[in-house]
Design a protein around this motif. Structure first.
Motif, PDB file in Angstrom:
ATOM      1  N   GLU A 391     -40.838 -30.002  40.357  1.00 42.19           N
ATOM      2  CA  GLU A 391     -39.474 -30.374  39.956  1.00 42.19           C
ATOM      3  C   GLU A 391     -39.374 -30.441  38.429  1.00 42.19           C
ATOM      4  O   GLU A 391     -38.411 -29.967  37.834  1.00 42.19           O
ATOM      5  N   ALA A 392     -40.402 -31.059  37.832  1.00 43.51           N
ATOM      6  CA  ALA A 392     -40.395 -31.184  36.367  1.00 43.51           C
ATOM      7  C   ALA A 392     -40.485 -29.805  35.723  1.00 43.51           C
ATOM      8  O   ALA A 392     -39.802 -29.517  34.731  1.00 43.51           O
ATOM      9  N   LEU A 393     -41.315 -28.938  36.297  1.00 44.22           N
ATOM     10  CA  LEU A 393     -41.448 -27.589  35.738  1.00 44.22           C
ATOM     11  C   LEU A 393     -40.119 -26.843  35.816  1.00 44.22           C
ATOM     12  O   LEU A 393     -39.694 -26.197  34.852  1.00 44.22           O
ATOM     13  N   PHE A 394     -39.456 -26.942  36.975  1.00 44.78           N
ATOM     14  CA  PHE A 394     -38.179 -26.241  37.127  1.00 44.78           C
ATOM     15  C   PHE A 394     -37.134 -26.807  36.172  1.00 44.78           C
ATOM     16  O   PHE A 394     -36.353 -26.061  35.574  1.00 44.78           O
ATOM     17  N   TYR A 395     -37.147 -28.121  36.036  1.00 46.39           N
ATOM     18  CA  TYR A 395     -36.193 -28.762  35.122  1.00 46.39           C
ATOM     19  C   TYR A 395     -36.362 -28.201  33.704  1.00 46.39           C
ATOM     20  O   TYR A 395     -35.394 -27.840  33.038  1.00 46.39           O
ATOM     21  N   MET A 396     -37.606 -28.103  33.283  1.00 46.47           N
ATOM     22  CA  MET A 396     -37.864 -27.606  31.933  1.00 46.47           C
ATOM     23  C   MET A 396     -37.490 -26.127  31.812  1.00 46.47           C
ATOM     24  O   MET A 396     -36.926 -25.699  30.810  1.00 46.47           O
ATOM     25  N   GLN A 397     -37.817 -25.367  32.843  1.00 42.83           N
ATOM     26  CA  GLN A 397     -37.448 -23.940  32.827  1.00 42.83           C
ATOM     27  C   GLN A 397     -35.944 -23.763  32.753  1.00 42.83           C
ATOM     28  O   GLN A 397     -35.443 -22.892  32.054  1.00 42.83           O
ATOM     29  N   SER A 398     -35.232 -24.624  33.484  1.00 46.82           N
ATOM     30  CA  SER A 398     -33.782 -24.479  33.535  1.00 46.82           C
ATOM     31  C   SER A 398     -33.151 -24.771  32.175  1.00 46.82           C
ATOM     32  O   SER A 398     -31.976 -24.509  31.959  1.00 46.82           O
ATOM     33  N   ARG A 399     -33.962 -25.338  31.267  1.00 45.70           N
ATOM     34  CA  ARG A 399     -33.466 -25.574  29.904  1.00 45.70           C
ATOM     35  C   ARG A 399     -33.938 -24.497  28.930  1.00 45.70           C
ATOM     36  O   ARG A 399     -33.761 -24.619  27.738  1.00 45.70           O
ATOM     37  N   GLY A 400     -34.650 -23.500  29.475  1.00 45.39           N
ATOM     38  CA  GLY A 400     -35.035 -22.386  28.625  1.00 45.39           C
ATOM     39  C   GLY A 400     -36.506 -22.353  28.241  1.00 45.39           C
ATOM     40  O   GLY A 400     -36.938 -21.479  27.496  1.00 45.39           O
ATOM     41  N   ILE A 401     -37.286 -23.311  28.741  1.00 45.42           N
ATOM     42  CA  ILE A 401     -38.701 -23.341  28.377  1.00 45.42           C
ATOM     43  C   ILE A 401     -39.496 -22.530  29.401  1.00 45.42           C
ATOM     44  O   ILE A 401     -39.471 -22.839  30.586  1.00 45.42           O
TER      45      ILE A 401
ATOM     46  N   GLU B  73     -35.870 -19.646  33.045  1.00 45.39           N
ATOM     47  CA  GLU B  73     -35.780 -19.823  31.586  1.00 45.39           C
ATOM     48  C   GLU B  73     -34.978 -18.711  30.933  1.00 45.39           C
ATOM     49  O   GLU B  73     -34.338 -18.916  29.900  1.00 45.39           O
ATOM     50  N   VAL B  74     -35.013 -17.530  31.561  1.00 42.57           N
ATOM     51  CA  VAL B  74     -34.229 -16.413  31.017  1.00 42.57           C
ATOM     52  C   VAL B  74     -32.741 -16.657  31.288  1.00 42.57           C
ATOM     53  O   VAL B  74     -31.886 -16.413  30.425  1.00 42.57           O
ATOM     54  N   ARG B  75     -32.436 -17.175  32.455  1.00 45.70           N
ATOM     55  CA  ARG B  75     -31.039 -17.522  32.760  1.00 45.70           C
ATOM     56  C   ARG B  75     -30.507 -18.519  31.741  1.00 45.70           C
ATOM     57  O   ARG B  75     -29.378 -18.409  31.271  1.00 45.70           O
ATOM     58  N   ALA B  76     -31.368 -19.520  31.415  1.00 46.08           N
ATOM     59  CA  ALA B  76     -30.960 -20.519  30.418  1.00 46.08           C
ATOM     60  C   ALA B  76     -30.684 -19.839  29.079  1.00 46.08           C
ATOM     61  O   ALA B  76     -29.683 -20.111  28.425  1.00 46.08           O
ATOM     62  N   ALA B  77     -31.575 -18.941  28.713  1.00 46.02           N
ATOM     63  CA  ALA B  77     -31.408 -18.256  27.435  1.00 46.02           C
ATOM     64  C   ALA B  77     -30.178 -17.358  27.431  1.00 46.02           C
ATOM     65  O   ALA B  77     -29.527 -17.163  26.410  1.00 46.02           O
ATOM     66  N   GLU B  78     -29.825 -16.838  28.605  1.00 46.48           N
ATOM     67  CA  GLU B  78     -28.642 -15.993  28.706  1.00 46.48           C
ATOM     68  C   GLU B  78     -27.357 -16.809  28.742  1.00 46.48           C
ATOM     69  O   GLU B  78     -26.259 -16.263  28.667  1.00 46.48           O
ATOM     70  N   GLY B  79     -27.506 -18.139  28.889  1.00 51.86           N
ATOM     71  CA  GLY B  79     -26.315 -18.977  28.786  1.00 51.86           C
ATOM     72  C   GLY B  79     -25.914 -19.761  30.023  1.00 51.86           C
ATOM     73  O   GLY B  79     -24.793 -20.251  30.126  1.00 51.86           O
ATOM     74  N   ILE B  80     -26.838 -19.904  30.973  1.00 59.17           N
ATOM     75  CA  ILE B  80     -26.556 -20.721  32.165  1.00 59.17           C
ATOM     76  C   ILE B  80     -27.128 -22.120  31.953  1.00 59.17           C
ATOM     77  O   ILE B  80     -28.253 -22.262  31.463  1.00 59.17           O
ATOM     78  N   PHE B  81     -26.376 -23.128  32.305  1.00 58.02           N
ATOM     79  CA  PHE B  81     -26.886 -24.495  32.216  1.00 58.02           C
ATOM     80  C   PHE B  81     -26.545 -25.237  33.495  1.00 58.02           C
ATOM     81  O   PHE B  81     -25.403 -25.221  33.946  1.00 58.02           O
ATOM     82  N   LEU B  82     -27.565 -25.872  34.073  1.00 61.35           N
ATOM     83  CA  LEU B  82     -27.340 -26.690  35.256  1.00 61.35           C
ATOM     84  C   LEU B  82     -27.539 -28.162  34.898  1.00 61.35           C
ATOM     85  O   LEU B  82     -28.620 -28.555  34.478  1.00 61.35           O
ATOM     86  N   LEU B  99     -35.897 -31.029  23.795  1.00 55.07           N
ATOM     87  CA  LEU B  99     -34.736 -30.209  23.425  1.00 55.07           C
ATOM     88  C   LEU B  99     -35.054 -29.254  22.287  1.00 55.07           C
ATOM     89  O   LEU B  99     -34.572 -28.123  22.256  1.00 55.07           O
ATOM     90  N   LYS B 100     -35.880 -29.731  21.362  1.00 59.06           N
ATOM     91  CA  LYS B 100     -36.240 -28.880  20.237  1.00 59.06           C
ATOM     92  C   LYS B 100     -37.006 -27.659  20.757  1.00 59.06           C
ATOM     93  O   LYS B 100     -36.740 -26.524  20.345  1.00 59.06           O
ATOM     94  N   THR B 101     -37.950 -27.926  21.678  1.00 61.41           N
ATOM     95  CA  THR B 101     -38.709 -26.828  22.279  1.00 61.41           C
ATOM     96  C   THR B 101     -37.768 -25.874  23.019  1.00 61.41           C
ATOM     97  O   THR B 101     -37.831 -24.653  22.845  1.00 61.41           O
ATOM     98  N   ALA B 102     -36.871 -26.457  23.823  1.00 57.91           N
ATOM     99  CA  ALA B 102     -35.941 -25.638  24.603  1.00 57.91           C
ATOM    100  C   ALA B 102     -35.054 -24.783  23.696  1.00 57.91           C
ATOM    101  O   ALA B 102     -34.926 -23.572  23.888  1.00 57.91           O
ATOM    102  N   MET B 103     -34.475 -25.430  22.676  1.00 58.76           N
ATOM    103  CA  MET B 103     -33.550 -24.689  21.798  1.00 58.76           C
ATOM    104  C   MET B 103     -34.256 -23.547  21.099  1.00 58.76           C
ATOM    105  O   MET B 103     -33.720 -22.442  20.972  1.00 58.76           O
ATOM    106  N   ASN B 104     -35.464 -23.838  20.630  1.00 53.01           N
ATOM    107  CA  ASN B 104     -36.155 -22.793  19.876  1.00 53.01           C
ATOM    108  C   ASN B 104     -36.653 -21.672  20.780  1.00 53.01           C
ATOM    109  O   ASN B 104     -36.710 -20.517  20.346  1.00 53.01           O
TER     110      ASN B 104
END
Lengths: 441, 250
Positions: A391-401, B73-82, B99-104
């Motif tokens: 769950e934590a991994l997916f949460y982080m992925q869903s934020r772009g990590i 993570e690619v979806r997030a980068a393409e502009g999807i947010f859940l 957030l810093k990691t995510a944004m970068n």
């Protein structure tokens, strides 16, 4: 594979013969009380022999591979200062003492603290210069009756460090003990013996680290005895980042008097076979012990931590947190004993062991053992072993990590509870670097 | 922006989405309502890329790309947010660091340079005001020991920081008192723009008093069975879902 009697006896016979040969060459030394202890320890080692898996304390840690190695008991080394540069930790200040194959090397070491603050002398020198000191403390804390390796170390006690901090003194600079095995030319056995005596209301930080230079097998069998007098405070770090050919078996035996504080961190990042015993006797009221541990076996590494806290007096406190990350076919053992003696009312004892298993081939054995003979105490223990939280991994992925990055971030956060306990910044940073590297693999 | 066609998805052997169609254009806010078990959260999870769900048929097009083919993570980068219904606690990682990691990472994906510490902090300060979130909360381990309201506000704060094209709010109103609800809604409304769209998934009409949708859809048995203007939400609030079920089964 079942080890043959020969496997178990060859190394033992070699050690016994070597002891007798050395004894034959002694003059008056053979009659000293010091040597008497060594001889008694040898006899006990002879009786005990090396432990097999049938031994309760060695159920999950098989020493057969160690016993099959062909060791040279000659500990000589051609190592020079130049060879050490590759082992150096950047920006490290303090008293840095080198031991090569268990022998103190003054030529490689640097002492910066004034003698009034801390007395640092090799165990070999202390035997000659301060026989009473050795007589009063040697083998007084670490019991060898039930432990073949402690018996072996005691029998072969020859060199190591003696650290003595006078009362009401704070040693400003840490004492950094670096044990180097030079196995470039042969398979090496080293058996350092250390004695650390911290006086009333005194304070010191000591770090032990273990490294091997070379591709040969190295077997370190170390015993460190520590006595903390009333109100003494000590930070103690044991750091292992060793090679795939290294075997380490060590016992740190601590005795604490009233209101003394002992903070320890045992960090094992690499090594073929590691067994750390950390035994603490809280022999005074209001004594406190904090024990942190981190181990990260991967490949075929094996790391075994046995801890024992003996609450012998009322109102004492212990708190223990060990954490492990196991990968590939790495295996780990945590065995945590807590004794609360009948007189030790108002004891507080906490123990926790948390593990993350990253690969199906990796495994962890945990065994908390609480024996409580007093009725007015607070004790708790808990162990967890599991995988990274999806769950934590997916949460982080869903934020772009990305997933790998998310894993590293989670695991790095997991180890920080332990690494942040290390107050010698260059050592902490060095370990953080090794951890990052391991997590990134 | 988003075009979902005949989407089928299951978890294990259980089929949950059974031919869902939905089109969302930029600038729009869509509300997805429906009874428990209709597949609302499944839709959110499938769009974000949760692995537990298997898409068995249909397609999802996001800005001309095949969304289902992308890692989360690619979806997030393409502009999807859940915005999660149950935000996950991450011990040892602060919101700030996270957030810093995510944004970068997202910036890297877009070929942009990483933000430096000063730029990041400036942006954070600006967005903190938007959702009335406290600095001390952001230095703590992500969501660990946060109250329900704090977790939801933190979700909206992250959304404000990441500025997604399509925000999906999965029952963000659940467990919120009216004040927290207002703060969350304000955060969402401030991010409204002609380039962005929002999908609000909710069980109750209450949130839609604050986030006014352009369209309301009723999800039932894995399909969108009714769509209408915002007034449809009012009607659902008054009459419940039974009349819709009756309409379908009639």
């Amino acid at each position: 594979m079942t080890p043959t009697i020969n496997t178990y006896n060859h190394f033992k016979d070699q050690l016994l013969a070597s002891f007798r040969l050395a004894e034959d060459r002694m003059n008056g030394e053979a009659k000293t009380a010091f040597h008497g202890i060594r001889r008694a320890a040898l006899d006990q080692f002879d009786r005990l022999g090396f432990p097999t898996l049938r031994h309760e304390e060695w159920k999950y840690s098989n020493v057969t591979a160690l016993l099959k190695e062909d060791f040279d008991l000659d500990a000589s080394s051609s190592l020079t200062a130049n060879d050490l540069t590759q082992l150096e930790i950047p920006n490290l200040d303090g008293n840095i003492l080198y031991f090569v194959n268990g022998r103190y090397r003054a030529d490689l070491s640097r002492v910066v603290s004034p003698a009034s603050e801390v007395e640092l002398l090799s165990f070999a020198d202390a035997q000659k210069a301060e026989p009473e000191l050795i007589g009063d403390h040697f083998s007084r804390y670490a019991d060898y009756q039930d432990n073949a390796f402690t018996a072996l170390n005691t029998a072969f006690a020859q060199d190591g460090i003696v650290i003595r901090v006078p009362a009401n003194t704070t040693v400003a600079q840490p004492v950094i003990l670096r044990f180097v095995t030079d196995s470039r030319e042969k398979n090496i056995v080293s058996q350092p013996r250390n004695l650390i005596l911290v006086g009333r209301n005194a304070e010191v930080t000591v770090s032990e680290s273990y490294r091997t230079l070379g591709d040969g097998a190295g077997f370190t069998n170390v015993v460190t005895e520590i006595n903390l007098e009333r109100d003494a405070r000590m930070q103690y770090y044991k750091v292992q980042n060793d090679t795939e050919q290294s075997y380490h078996i060590g016992t740190t035996q601590v005795r604490q008097a009233d209101s003394s504080h002992f903070y320890s961190a045992t960090v094992t990042l690499n090594g073929n076979f590691v067994r750390n015993n950390l035994n603490i006797v809280l022999n005074g009221q209001h004594a406190e012990a904090f024990m942190y541990g981190l181990y990260m076996p991967n490949g075929k590494q094996h790391v075994d931590n046995h801890t024992l806290v003996d609450h012998a007096m009322p109102n004492s406190y212990s708190n223990e947190l060990y954490k492990g990350i196991l990968n590939d076919s790495g295996t780990g053992v945590f065995n945590g004993k807590i004794y609360v003696r009948p007189d030790a009312q108002k004891t507080n004892a906490y123990q926790s062991c948390k593990n993350v298993v990253l690969a199906p081939g990796a495994s962890m054995n945990t065994k908390p053992q609480l024996e409580i003979y007093a009725d007015d105490v607070k004790c708790s223990h808990g162990t967890t072993t599991g995988q990274l939280n999806d769950e934590a991994l997916f949460y982080m992925q869903s934020r772009g990590i990305p997933k790998d990055e998310a894993r590293t971030l989670l695991l790095y956060a997991f180890v920080q509870d332990v690494l942040s306990q290390i107050k010698i910044q260059p050592i902490r940073e060095y370990l953080e670097g090794v951890v990052r590297q391991k997590l990134g693999e | 922006m988003l075009s979902i066609n005949n989407l089928h998805a299951r978890i294990g052997e259980k089929e949950i989405l059974k031919g869902l169609n939905l089109t969302v254009n930029s600038g729009e806010i869509h509300a997805i309502m429906g009874p428990n078990g209709a597949g609302k959260s499944t839709l959110a999870s499938v769009l974000a890329g949760r692995e537990d769900f298997e898409v068995t048929d249909g397609s999802v097009d996001f800005e001309g790309k095949d969304l289902l083919d992308m890692a989360p993570e690619v979806r997030a980068a393409e502009g999807i947010f859940l915005a999660f219904q149950y935000p996950v606690e991450i011990p040892g990682v602060s919101t700030t660091n996270f957030l810093k990691t995510a944004m970068n990472e997202i910036r890297k994906h877009r070929g942009q340079d990483p933000l430096d510490a000063v730029q990041f902090l400036r942006l954070m300060k600006e967005k903190m005001k938007l959702v009335n979130i406290d600095q001390s909360l952001l230095s703590r381990s992500l969501n660990e020991g946060f109250s329900g309201g704090e977790k939801k506000r933190n979700e909206i704060f992250q959304m404000a920081m990441l500025e997604p094209k399509l925000a999906i709010l999965d029952e963000t109103d659940s467990g919120l008192d009216i004040d927290a609800l207002r703060i969350v809604a304000e955060g969402v409304n401030q991010l409204r723009s002609p380039e962005r769209a929002t999908l609000v998934i909710t069980h109750y009409q209450r949130l839609l008093d604050y986030i006014v949708p352009d369209f309301v859809h009723v999800l039932y048995q894995g399909r969108i069975v009714k769509s209408g203007p915002k007034e449809l939400a009012m009607e659902l609030e008054e009459r419940g879902y039974d009349w819709i079920k009756d309409e379908i089964h009639a």
